[in-house]
Scaffold this active site. Structure first.
Site, mmCIF file in Angstrom:
data_model
loop_
_atom_site.group_PDB
_atom_site.id
_atom_site.type_symbol
_atom_site.label_atom_id
_atom_site.label_comp_id
_atom_site.label_asym_id
_atom_site.label_seq_id
_atom_site.Cartn_x
_atom_site.Cartn_y
_atom_site.Cartn_z
ATOM 1 N N GLU A 72 -6.012 13.275 10.393
ATOM 2 C CA GLU A 72 -6.165 11.838 10.616
ATOM 3 C C GLU A 72 -5.424 11.452 11.897
ATOM 4 O O GLU A 72 -5.945 10.744 12.727
ATOM 5 C CB GLU A 72 -5.625 11.047 9.406
ATOM 6 C CG GLU A 72 -5.867 9.556 9.577
ATOM 7 C CD GLU A 72 -5.472 8.717 8.377
ATOM 8 O OE1 GLU A 72 -5.290 9.261 7.274
ATOM 9 O OE2 GLU A 72 -5.347 7.488 8.541
ATOM 10 N N ARG B 183 2.008 2.613 1.150
ATOM 11 C CA ARG B 183 1.187 2.951 -0.007
ATOM 12 C C ARG B 183 2.054 3.453 -1.167
ATOM 13 O O ARG B 183 1.715 3.269 -2.329
ATOM 14 C CB ARG B 183 0.086 3.954 0.338
ATOM 15 C CG ARG B 183 -0.988 4.030 -0.737
ATOM 16 C CD ARG B 183 -2.156 4.918 -0.371
ATOM 17 N NE ARG B 183 -3.274 4.254 0.257
ATOM 18 C CZ ARG B 183 -4.225 3.575 -0.387
ATOM 19 N NH1 ARG B 183 -4.187 3.451 -1.703
ATOM 20 N NH2 ARG B 183 -5.206 3.020 0.273
ATOM 21 N N GLU C 32 -9.491 10.542 -2.973
ATOM 22 C CA GLU C 32 -8.080 10.741 -3.267
ATOM 23 C C GLU C 32 -7.684 10.632 -4.745
ATOM 24 O O GLU C 32 -6.831 11.400 -5.201
ATOM 25 C CB GLU C 32 -7.245 9.752 -2.443
ATOM 26 C CG GLU C 32 -7.254 10.079 -0.963
ATOM 27 C CD GLU C 32 -6.730 8.931 -0.126
ATOM 28 O OE1 GLU C 32 -7.370 7.862 -0.111
ATOM 29 O OE2 GLU C 32 -5.677 9.097 0.510
HETATM 30 MO MO1 MOS Z 1 -6.355 10.402 4.163
HETATM 31 S S1 MOS Z 1 -4.578 11.068 3.388
HETATM 32 O O1 MOS Z 1 -6.103 8.723 4.027
HETATM 33 O O2 MOS Z 1 -6.594 10.990 5.731
#
Ligand code: MOS
Length: 769
Positions: free
Chosen positions: A226, A304, A707
């Site tokens: 990411e 989060r 997730e």
């Molecule tokens: Mo994911 S852990 O939101 O790339």
């Protein structure tokens, strides 16, 4: 394209960055990482390296034409270390040569002198020293201070969870090809094409429109790409711009494990207060996040953790504080769950300990405090469409929890050295990027004159099947065979300003955008069809399974014959659309808002058997009821759920990230870092999707899946702890993940061993953490 790229993967035909045809004159880049965890760079001499065979350039911070800055949330991360180094592995220089071997050989000739400074590895120590990346955050609900005196029982403790290596099958990699007029085309293994584009433009000192980023697919990512694909792409682009040649930078497995950040380890203190009948009245928690040496995504991940600090429970009075602690290890980063699992781990620890203190079954406490429709989360949002109780009840009855508990108790009564443990694990996970801005997706749809369809979106395919789902969306809106639809690679020329494909939102955001774009085209098709049919009521036209109907009756037109006629009428057969999740906001000054579009819910029943002589264990069963809404792709979602569960189990059991006291990663190879294998996969792994459920906030009523299932792994941890408790009923067992077999053994016999050998308990650690 059954289930996305699966057929290509099965045949070994799927191309990744390292498989692309090599451009003429391709050069290879290899990175020199800092050998010191913290220090001042006294001397960096690349002269000899630059003169060695096959080498075209050796680049350091001084060679960066634009800004030496890759930080996303906080500008605290240089692309190449300039004055100081802050962790072992931090990129200091890059050798660019005709072969990778020559580049590696050149690295050994670089003279680097560092004046060592003290390194801090422990997040609690970092906090004491004031080393916080962002100011602490606190979420409050009610008045926790006045609630304690109403509590009949208060339990306090500490819970620690460890890091986790992403171990995507494809390592980080990038291919940068310079073009005319200072343009750069980059193929990158990133979840964030736009993030890579933005940073390359900044580093090269050019406008973003000079940089094109393209992603065909990733061989896994799990959050590790990411933010952390960016550095490698930027280094490849820097090398390509400097040398005027195409440059490939693909990390070896060892370099990838050594140079990239992981899931954040957390150390936390909690205090929980309950009424005598088991209701949670108050909960207070402090999270120390080990962020590593740079912010990366840590502040967002920390947020989060706070959002999920009460797990699947309603707690009326809460105070949760989180510290983003700067240490001298690799900058830790996004990993499936994005801080949520670390937050949920602690409230489950609190309930486990509270159950022991009250002498009741943990499941009783969990059930009594489970979220219900309308309950308020600590961040002010209320649970809507809350299927937590339904999933819980259905898991309990479908998998006969009462009978399982009886069987486990009987087993433990009749077995001395083998103990079974049982745990129910409810999961509640908020869907949306917590950073509201990112909740947007876009699509570009073309219908070609032969009736075939091309769809580009901002979503990156990383094995999660998002392309398969997008195709399903387009096929449903057009009502054509899925075979007509081709979902394209992700490229910044076709879809701009993409959010990372992350936070489980890829299909939701980009699927919705695809839906809007396809509907716009359908509207034009209907109008053209009405004209072709000589009718004026467009609303009476319907496209159903490739046939064109008017007023409910089949006409002579079908998809195949209509499309060329629409083109002949000079009507636009392309559409671009954008989708932004409605209604979400978050006010950081009050720490209140509606950050999530909706929540995903489910419950797992976990059963394990621990060999209390050897410390080894088997995972007998993980059986889940999960609310998925009506799935766009049930087989894909089942795969995501099963994979997520096993990955969650890995994090909490055998996967152990260790650093030496000097801050050197000790687990940077597959011989020192264990990932779950078939033996650690639950012998009975069952995932049932809740029936008769709708999610009006998702695409075609579906729910995100990426997730949430990972957190069922927490149930395995607490089942293991329950089994250990059955062996040592008198002990206050530490809550510290991962529970490797070695740790199980140390925990069960720690005191006995220390007495025997006259050692301090800490000496029993085989490797200094
Ligand atoms: Mo994911 S852990 O939101 O790339």
């Amino acid at each position: 394209m059954k289930y996305g790229d699966l057929d290509l993967h099965a045949r070994g035909q799927a191309r990744f960055v390292d498989d692309l045809p090599e451009p003429e004159g391709l050069l290879h880049a290899v990175v020199l990482g800092s050998p010191q965890a913290h220090g001042r760079i006294v001397r960096l001499d690349t002269g000899a390296a630059a003169r060695s065979a096959g080498v075209h350039a050796v680049l350091s911070a001084a060679d960066i034409p634009g800004q030496n800055q890759i930080g996303t949330l906080v500008a605290d991360e240089p692309l190449l270390a300039a004055e100081s180094v802050d962790y072992i592995g931090q990129p200091v220089a890059v050798a660019v040569a005709e072969t990778q071997a020559e580049a590696r050989a050149a690295l050994r000739l670089i003279e680097l002198e560092i004046e060592a400074l003290p390194a801090v590895l422990d997040p609690r120590r970092a906090k004491e020293l004031g080393e916080l990346i962002v100011p602490p955050r606190t979420f409050c609900l009610g008045d926790v201070d006045s609630a304690w005196k109403r509590c009949d029982r208060i339990v306090a403790g500490r819970a620690d969870s460890g890091g986790q290596e992403h171990l995507y099958l494809e390592t980080q990699g990038s291919l940068a090809v310079p073009g005319e007029r200072a343009t750069m085309r980059v193929v990158s293994s990133t979840q964030s094409p736009t993030g890579v584009q933005r940073v390359i433009a900044r580093v090269l000192g050019v406008a973003m429109h000079r940089v094109e980023v393209e992603v065909t697919r990733l061989g896994g990512a799990f959050g590790g790409k990411e933010d952390q694909a960016t550095a490698w792409a930027a280094l490849a682009a820097l090398a390509a711009a400097t040398c005027g040649a195409a440059v490939k930078l693909v990390l070896s497995r060892h370099d990838d494990m050594t140079y990239t950040g992981k899931r954040h380890p957390y150390s936390s203190d909690y205090r929980i207060g309950l009424s005598s009948d088991g209701r949670i009245l108050a909960y207070e928690v402090e999270f120390y996040q080990n962020a590593g040496a740079a912010a990366d995504l840590s502040p967002a991940i920390l947020e989060r953790t706070l959002f999920h600090c009460t797990g699947s429970y309603y707690v009326p009075e809460v105070r949760a504080t989180a510290y983003c602690c700067r240490t001298n290890i690799l900058p830790n980063t996004a990993f499936r769950g994005f801080g949520g699992p670390q937050g949920m781990f602690v409230i489950e620890a609190a309930l486990f300990k509270a159950a022991a203190a009250l002498g009741v079954d943990a499941a009783e406490l969990q059930e009594k405090n489970l979220l219900n429709e309308g309950d308020t989360f600590p961040y002010g949002m209320r649970a809507r469409g809350c299927t937590a109780p339904r999933c819980w009840r259905e898991a309990k009855s479908r998998y006969d929890y009462v009978e399982a508990r009886r069987r486990v108790r009987e087993y433990n009564r009749t077995h001395g050295l083998q103990k079974k443990g049982l745990a129910l694990m409810p999961v509640c996970f908020g869907i949306s990027f917590t950073n509201t801005v990112l909740n947007q997706g876009a699509a570009l749809v073309h219908v070609y004159t032969d009736g075939s369809v091309s769809v580009s979106t901002g979503a990156v395919e990383m094995g999660q099947g998002v392309k398969y789902k997008i195709r399903e969306v387009a096929a449903r809106v057009f009502s054509v065979k899925p075979e007509r639809i081709k979902v394209e690679s992700t490229g910044t020329l076709r879809v701009a300003n993409t959010s990372p494909t992350a936070a489980s939102t890829g299909a939701d955001l980009n699927g919705r955008a695809t839906e809007i774009a396809c509907r716009a085209i359908v509207q034009r098709l209907k109008q053209a069809a009405a004209e072709e049919l000589g009718c004026d009521d467009t609303e009476q036209v319907e496209i159903r399974e490739e046939r064109i109907y008017f007023a409910g009756k089949e006409t002579e037109l079908d998809w195949q014959s209509l499309i060329p006629r629409v083109y002949t009428r000079r009507i636009n057969l392309s559409a671009q659309a954008h989708y932004a999740t409605p209604g979400i906001y978050f006010d950081k000054t009050r720490e209140k808002g509606e950050p999530f579009s909706y929540h995903a819910y489910g419950t797992a029943l976990c059963e394990v058997t621990v060999d209390c002589l050897r410390g080894t264990y088997e995972i007998d069963a993980v059986k889940v009821v999960h609310d998925l809404g009506p799935s766009l792709a049930p087989q894909v979602d089942l795969g995501q759920a099963e994979g997520g569960i096993v990955q969650g189990i890995g994090w909490l059991t055998v996967e152990e990230v260790l650093y030496s006291e000097q801050g050197r990663l000790l687990t940077g190879t597959l011989s020192t870092y264990k990932v779950p294998d078939i033996h650690l996969t639950p012998k009975n792994l069952e995932v049932q999707f809740l029936e008769n459920t709708e999610n009006p906030l998702g695409v075609f009523n579906s729910k995100a899946i990426g997730e949430p299932p990972l957190m069922y792994g927490l149930g395995v941890y607490y089942a293991l702890l329950a089994a250990m408790q059955a062996f040592r009923p008198e002990e206050d067992l530490p809550v510290r993940a991962p529970l490797t077999p070695e740790r199980v053994l140390m925990t069960l016999y720690g005191d006995h061993w220390t007495r025997l050998k006259g050692l301090d308990r800490a000496d029993l650690r085989v490797v200094p953490g």
